[in-house]
Design an enzyme around this catalytic site. Structure first.
Site, mmCIF file in Angstrom:
data_model
loop_
_atom_site.group_PDB
_atom_site.id
_atom_site.type_symbol
_atom_site.label_atom_id
_atom_site.label_comp_id
_atom_site.label_asym_id
_atom_site.label_seq_id
_atom_site.Cartn_x
_atom_site.Cartn_y
_atom_site.Cartn_z
ATOM 1 N N HIS A 210 0.854 -1.178 0.042
ATOM 2 C CA HIS A 210 -0.136 -0.169 -0.097
ATOM 3 C C HIS A 210 0.774 1.257 0.139
ATOM 4 C CE1 HIS A 210 0.984 -0.204 4.042
ATOM 5 N NE2 HIS A 210 0.576 1.151 4.339
HETATM 6 C C1 UD1 Z 1 -2.328 5.475 5.932
HETATM 7 C C2 UD1 Z 1 -0.871 5.805 6.541
HETATM 8 C C3 UD1 Z 1 0.087 4.731 6.454
HETATM 9 C C4 UD1 Z 1 -0.166 3.536 6.822
HETATM 10 C C5 UD1 Z 1 -1.749 3.223 6.343
HETATM 11 C C6 UD1 Z 1 -2.547 1.934 6.887
HETATM 12 C C7 UD1 Z 1 -0.574 8.310 6.207
HETATM 13 C C8 UD1 Z 1 0.195 9.533 5.630
HETATM 14 N N1 UD1 Z 1 -0.243 7.193 5.905
HETATM 15 O O1 UD1 Z 1 -2.283 5.273 4.256
HETATM 16 O O2 UD1 Z 1 1.326 5.238 7.119
HETATM 17 O O3 UD1 Z 1 0.629 2.449 6.768
HETATM 18 O O4 UD1 Z 1 -2.507 4.152 6.463
HETATM 19 O O5 UD1 Z 1 -3.367 1.340 6.086
HETATM 20 O O6 UD1 Z 1 -0.980 8.629 7.325
HETATM 21 N N2 UD1 Z 1 -9.243 4.654 1.543
HETATM 22 C C9 UD1 Z 1 -10.527 3.964 1.458
HETATM 23 N N3 UD1 Z 1 -11.108 3.501 2.685
HETATM 24 C C10 UD1 Z 1 -10.704 3.846 3.873
HETATM 25 C C11 UD1 Z 1 -9.338 4.548 3.852
HETATM 26 C C12 UD1 Z 1 -8.742 4.970 2.734
HETATM 27 O O7 UD1 Z 1 -10.990 3.939 0.508
HETATM 28 O O8 UD1 Z 1 -11.146 3.386 4.993
HETATM 29 C C13 UD1 Z 1 -8.727 5.253 0.239
HETATM 30 C C14 UD1 Z 1 -8.846 6.579 -0.355
HETATM 31 O O9 UD1 Z 1 -8.967 6.401 -1.514
HETATM 32 C C15 UD1 Z 1 -7.702 7.305 0.264
HETATM 33 C C16 UD1 Z 1 -6.659 6.262 0.076
HETATM 34 O O10 UD1 Z 1 -7.250 5.015 0.372
HETATM 35 O O11 UD1 Z 1 -7.640 8.221 -0.812
HETATM 36 C C17 UD1 Z 1 -5.503 6.424 0.963
HETATM 37 O O12 UD1 Z 1 -5.842 6.820 2.394
HETATM 38 P P1 UD1 Z 1 -4.990 7.585 3.298
HETATM 39 O O13 UD1 Z 1 -5.365 7.408 4.889
HETATM 40 O O14 UD1 Z 1 -4.671 8.716 2.621
HETATM 41 O O15 UD1 Z 1 -3.457 6.884 3.334
HETATM 42 P P2 UD1 Z 1 -3.142 5.157 3.410
HETATM 43 O O16 UD1 Z 1 -2.455 4.857 2.233
HETATM 44 O O17 UD1 Z 1 -4.244 4.359 3.828
#
Ligand code: UD1
Length: 359
Positions: free
Chosen positions: A200
């Site tokens: 991820h």
């Molecule tokens: C975040 C953390 C990362 C951690 C990871 C664990 C930061 C900078 N990054 O990354 O350190 O290892 O979580 O999973 O805080 N999305 C969904 N549903 C959700 C959550 C996210 O669809 O419930 C999708 C969205 O499109 C979003 C993308 O995932 O834009 C990324 O989510 P985000 O919270 O920005 O960062 P992670 O890649 O999850």
């Protein structure tokens, strides 16, 4: 002693669960849980609350996804209101996600003490958002709870005063040990040999070229072993947008993001794991499952020296994969303080601070 405990993203939930349980045992702690809503899907959030029996959050800030600035800023605005209303003596943040730095910063500017659980880890790679979050959170924290020896060394080198640093061990391992019976029972032992993949990190999944190279290697590995790939929503979005789903071999089974118990039981029965996650490096080390981490660095070096983790790149991965198949891969050694008691230690330190009038 009013405490706000903050959790926002999937790995945070695993870290706050044992702490909430321990603090509940003492009436002097009046803690409330704040969910920032950074992760919000049922599979990324609710299922973790159920599996780890985390109480319903007192606040959900519902910030959702966004760019770093948008997400961090929205968390700060919403969390400031909660802090003003609750006037806590302490804010506890965990890990290294955007929710961690956002809430630490808000609390500190309101002159509220901050405790950081999993302090001191460093990848020394400032292109990772997590590294920025960790360093900034540590600089403003009053209590730095460290999970492994490297954390102590890093903080000491950075000039953090010794009185603030506490080597308590790894709170993720607390959760793992508490749930091990369930983890072992949901999936029957079977002779099927398989590997588990998780990716991820933006550095691996946000560029099409990189993702194509990774899929090519995984396809190669899948010729000799079935692979299960529970997908993070970020990764699934990229696979779809880059139109790469059809490139993935039939022997690689894509799964939706899994809950805590289902994921760890899949890992526990596996022959090996290929990942870019932080927590998975620790969990596989504890379970003695070979772990190949497709990253240039790790902020968790104990998983390499004493655990089952190896940092690999696209040219070295097959070498280590053959070692696993030939049963020549290393096994874990003991890791100091990964004993299931980190949350208990944090609780006792906070109790001591309250008794001595410092909190
Ligand atoms: C975040 C953390 C990362 C951690 C990871 C664990 C930061 C900078 N990054 O990354 O350190 O290892 O979580 O999973 O805080 N999305 C969904 N549903 C959700 C959550 C996210 O669809 O419930 C999708 C969205 O499109 C979003 C993308 O995932 O834009 C990324 O989510 P985000 O919270 O920005 O960062 P992670 O890649 O999850």
């Amino acid at each position: 002693m009013r405490i706000l405990i903050v959790a926002g993203a999937r790995p945070n939930f695993v870290k706050v669960a044992p702490l909430i349980k321990e603090l509940k045992k003492y009436e002097c702690f009046k803690n409330k849980l704040v969910h920032t809503g950074q992760h919000y899907d049922a599979a990324m959030s609710d299922s973790f609350f159920q599996d780890l029996q985390i109480p319903v959050p007192d606040y959900n800030l519902n910030v959702g996804s966004g760019s770093h600035a948008v997400q961090t800023a929205n968390i700060m605005i919403a969390f400031e209101e909660v802090c003003i209303k609750e006037n806590p003596n302490l804010v506890v943040v965990v890990g290294d996600v955007n929710s961690t730095i956002a809430c630490a910063l808000v609390a500190k500017k309101l002159h509220i003490k901050v405790a950081h659980v999993e302090a001191g880890l460093r990848s020394f790679d400032s292109t990772m958002p997590e590294e920025i979050n960790r360093k900034l959170t540590d600089v403003i924290s009053d209590y730095l709870f460290v999970s492994e020896q490297s954390g102590l060394e890093n903080l000491t080198k950075e000039g953090v005063s010794k009185e603030k640093i506490f080597h308590v061990g790894n709170i993720m391992i607390d959760s793992l040990m508490h749930s091990i019976a369930k983890i072992s029972s949901v999936r029957k032992a079977s002779k099927e040999k398989y590997g588990v993949i998780t990716f991820h990190r933006p550095s691996n999944v946000d560029s099409k070229e990189r993702l194509v190279e990774i899929i090519n290697i995984l396809n190669e590995i899948s010729k000799s072993r079935k692979l299960y790939w529970p997908t993070h929503p970020r990764t699934m979005t990229r696979l779809n947008n880059f139109e790469l789903l059809q490139n993935i071999s039939k022997n690689i089974k894509l799964l939706d993001a899994l809950g805590y118990i289902d994921f760890l039981s899949l890992i526990k029965q596996s022959e090996f794991v290929i990942t870019d996650s932080g927590g998975v490096q620790e969990e596989t080390s504890f379970l003695d499952i070979p772990c190949l981490t497709l990253r240039e660095n790790t902020e968790r070096p104990i998983t390499i020296s004493n655990g089952t983790n190896t940092l690999v790149n696209l040219s070295t991965i097959m070498h280590f994969y053959s070692k696993i198949l030939d049963k020549k891969y290393k096994h874990k050694k003991r890791i100091v303080l990964w004993d299931g008691k980190a949350a208990e230690k944090i609780r006792d330190i906070l109790l001591y601070e309250v008794e001595n009038g410092r909190l």
